[in-house]
Design a protein around this motif. Structure first.
Motif, PDB file in Angstrom:
ATOM      1  N   MET A  56       0.829  -1.201   0.000  1.00 44.32           N
ATOM      2  CA  MET A  56       0.000   0.000   0.000  1.00 44.32           C
ATOM      3  C   MET A  56       0.868   1.259   0.000  1.00 44.32           C
ATOM      4  O   MET A  56       0.530   2.251  -0.659  1.00 44.32           O
ATOM      5  N   HIS A  57       1.963   1.223   0.751  1.00 37.95           N
ATOM      6  CA  HIS A  57       2.911   2.337   0.776  1.00 37.95           C
ATOM      7  C   HIS A  57       3.462   2.586  -0.623  1.00 37.95           C
ATOM      8  O   HIS A  57       3.523   3.725  -1.102  1.00 37.95           O
ATOM      9  N   PHE A  60       0.563   3.856  -3.113  1.00 38.12           N
ATOM     10  CA  PHE A  60       0.177   5.244  -2.865  1.00 38.12           C
ATOM     11  C   PHE A  60       1.223   6.203  -3.418  1.00 38.12           C
ATOM     12  O   PHE A  60       0.892   7.182  -4.105  1.00 38.12           O
TER      13      PHE A  60
END
Length: 214
Positions: A56-57, A60
């Motif tokens: 997710m890091h 994003f």
């Protein structure tokens, strides 16, 4: 034709995915101030931007980078001509270093501190984009409508400064702030010396027209 933006995204994604399953890769590339202070491993300023904490890091950061990077890269080519892509790449690489300098000086011998991710460089590109196109609409959660970039930018910096002071979570808000500032400064300096485009004047005029309703 593959762009500089896509090349950075591909490289970052490949190395980040490798790091997800290989702790040695993370340990070798992560931003670890004592390793720089005691072992002169200065490369960590750059390599830490090629790894991320989780999927997710990574998603994003790379999605945000793609949205603005493509626009900024194309605009740099319009402003600087053939050297635009090189100048854009220099912006990204130097911002990886500059955004972490305050963090480094505050944690030179902090053996518990580590940082990773391309957020600082992504912030530099985003704010260069905001400065080039200050009236473009930008969304910010949970506000259900877009606000112009010249309003979003200061709000983002104020929020980041507040969170940095509070020590909120494991996010390096300082890198976001200094990356954003560097993106604007880099744009103003390079356009002043390497082109006929006046970035500051363009920024002011765009806001004036927006306020006037044009």
């Amino acid at each position: 034709m593959i762009t500089i933006t896509l090349s950075i995204i591909l490289l970052t994604s490949v190395i980040s995915f490798t790091g997800f399953s290989n702790q040695k890769v993370l340990d070798d590339l992560i931003f670890y101030p004592p390793a720089i202070t005691n072992r002169n491993q200065w490369y960590r300023f750059i390599t830490s931007g090629l790894i991320h904490a989780d999927i997710m890091h990574l998603l994003f950061n790379m999605y945000s980078f793609y949205l603005f990077g493509d626009l900024v890269e194309r605009t740099f080519v319009q402003i600087f001509g053939e050297s635009g892509k090189l100048i854009y790449l220099i912006l990204y690489i130097i911002s990886l270093i500059v955004c972490l300098l305050p963090t480094y000086f505050n944690n030179q011998n902090n053996y518990h501190y580590r940082s990773l991710g391309a957020s600082g460089a992504v912030s530099a590109v985003i704010f260069a984009g905001i400065f080039l196109y200050p009236t473009m609409g930008m969304g910010i959660f949970p506000i259900p409508f877009h606000i112009p970039g010249f309003v979003f930018g200061p709000l983002y910096l104020i929020l980041s400064a507040y969170l940095a002071k509070k020590g909120h979570g494991n996010i390096n808000h300082s890198a976001h702030i200094w990356g954003a500032i560097f993106g604007i400064v880099f744009l103003i300096i390079t356009t002043s010396f390497l082109s006929k485009f006046n970035a500051f004047e363009n920024f002011i005029n765009a806001i004036k027209l927006y306020i006037a309703g044009y």
